[in-house]
Design a protein around this motif. Sequence first.
Motif, short mmCIF file in Angstrom:
data_model
loop_
_atom_site.label_atom_id
_atom_site.label_comp_id
_atom_site.label_asym_id
_atom_site.label_seq_id
_atom_site.Cartn_x
_atom_site.Cartn_y
_atom_site.Cartn_z
N ALA A 402 3.68 6.48 1.13
CA ALA A 402 2.33 6.04 0.75
C ALA A 402 2.21 4.52 0.84
CB ALA A 402 2.00 6.51 -0.67
N LEU A 403 3.28 3.83 0.43
CA LEU A 403 3.28 2.36 0.50
C LEU A 403 3.18 1.89 1.95
CD1 LEU A 403 3.65 -0.37 -0.97
CD2 LEU A 403 6.12 -0.07 -0.66
N ILE A 404 3.95 2.50 2.84
CA ILE A 404 3.93 2.13 4.25
C ILE A 404 2.57 2.47 4.86
CG2 ILE A 404 4.94 2.63 6.51
CD1 ILE A 404 7.61 3.10 5.03
N SER A 408 0.10 -0.22 6.51
CA SER A 408 -0.21 -0.13 7.94
C SER A 408 -1.70 -0.11 8.23
CB SER A 408 0.44 1.13 8.54
OG SER A 408 -0.17 2.30 8.02
N ARG A 409 -2.50 0.04 7.18
CA ARG A 409 -3.96 0.05 7.33
C ARG A 409 -4.58 -0.95 6.35
NH1 ARG A 409 -1.77 4.59 8.71
NH2 ARG A 409 -2.68 5.97 10.30
N PHE A 449 4.88 -5.86 11.83
CA PHE A 449 4.90 -4.96 12.98
C PHE A 449 4.19 -3.64 12.71
CE2 PHE A 449 8.61 -3.99 10.44
CZ PHE A 449 8.66 -2.61 10.45
N GLY A 450 4.13 -3.22 11.45
CA GLY A 450 3.54 -1.93 11.14
C GLY A 450 2.02 -1.91 11.11
N ASN A 451 1.38 -3.08 11.03
CA ASN A 451 -0.07 -3.05 10.93
C ASN A 451 -0.81 -3.88 11.98
OD1 ASN A 451 0.18 -5.71 10.07
ND2 ASN A 451 -0.32 -5.28 7.94
#
Length: 544
Positions: A402-404, A408-409, A449-451
């Motif tokens: 949920a944190l990731i 990411s959004r 990198f994730g968002n």
Amino acid sequence: MLHWLRHYRRAMLPGDISAGVVVAMMMIPQGMAYAIVAGLPPVVGLYASILPPVLYALFGTSSTQSVGPMAIISLMTASSLAPLASQGSTLYTVLAAQLALLSGLVLLACGLLRIGFIANFFSRPVMSGFTIGSAVVIALGQVPTLLGAPWFTLHVPSAVLGLASLALLLLARRALAPVLRTAGLSPDAADIGSKLAPMVVVLGATALVPVLGLDALGVRTVGTVPAGLPGLNLAASHGHWQALVQPALLIGFMVFLISMSGAQALALKRAEKLQSNYELIGLGAANIGSALTGGFPVTGSMSRSAVNFAAGANSQLASLLAAALLALALLLPTGWLALLPLPALAATIIVAVIGMLDTSTLKTSWRYDRADAAALAATACGVLALGVEAGVVIGVALSMGALIWRASRPHIAVLGRIPGTEHFRNVERYSADTAPGLLLLRVDAGLFFGNVEAVNERIEDELAARPDTRHLVLVLSAVNAIDTSALFALGELNAMLAARGIKLHLAEVKGPVMDRLKHSDLLGALGGKLYLSTAMAWDDLAGT
């Protein structure tokens, strides 16, 4: 210990003495009951209640923490050892101590390496779900002992004794404290009196065994309890070290988390400061001490610590006195302990874990954040359906997922100027002015990198909705970090915008972020400017 001994005053002694006596009275039935939950002989619970609090007092920083057996850790011990040995066997007892040793070494290493911050990665909803699931498992596991027979059958004398004990304990839990207050006791004294109800019920049930001949009727009792202090235990099963590493890591983690949550709540009431790394060392030493005296993994008990606090404990001397009294109880004749009826002990366990069924966190998280509520429910169901370790892993995985997902959004707002001010707010929430050709976007998260892909997509959507845009200002007031992937993405965005005749500007860049950007090529290649504030960017670019 050197710290609190230096500041010890004679006026603190009465409170420590009273707290030590009260906690020792709680520990006798509680320690034996939790040893049963762990699948061990009841006396092992007393062994695990003597040296651990002494060693914790040497290094721990909480003045009211009561270290010893605890229901959840006992359940985790039983769950970890079940695949390796049968309960009641010598190997099982050896492995329980070995598990305590490994858990203690894990905690000690974490303390020496100063990584107490790891507890922050276990969210409160997951902890609540784990507690609820564990409480249900423990309670269900005690039902056959309470009724004196396997599921769907009962042994009448055992069931009568067990259910009567259960009813008395539930009544005492609900009504005894108010009755004692009505009788003239202070609120604290009344609360302590209600907490001692399990000791009174167990003593009463024990007295009934010889009077009514309950043992002859088939009511199971604790059996012979060896007198004397535990000896030094150096036994180990060399073929099981590897199998115990994973559960030791998990148990060590849970020991620290449970202990810190209870100690922190009590420390706030006294404006005390706990040092997490010393807590790790203290708990590690306590578990090593439990292993060396034939015990099993221990932790700080929230309920006992609260009673210790309410009974007037001013320092760890209270725990030392409680340990001394337990040691004295083993040095004295222990024949009466053999008559303790197991149904009454099962009742004390069930009532103790009922208090752990707190649904307030579930209600709050359901209203506030459904992802956290889902993690709580999944953890509880995982513990019930798959076991303790699997439940914890599921909960942590969902929390981190949920944190990731949120990271990411990131929230991105189109900003406008509040008329007559220099304040800029989200145009979807406020009546704010925008300027032709100028697009202000505030990114409310660090860029990594994730968002970066989601950020680029949102920028493209906003530019498509405003084809006349000549200046794009990224307001980075909420951006605490930009990683290498995001740095390259910003460079590519700058080049893409330049090819379309749009200038990229940055505003309100934080100092640490700017320090890192100075070591890159982005600032030199930037098509637009750097602005100290969004208002300055507006004044410079609006209408151009």
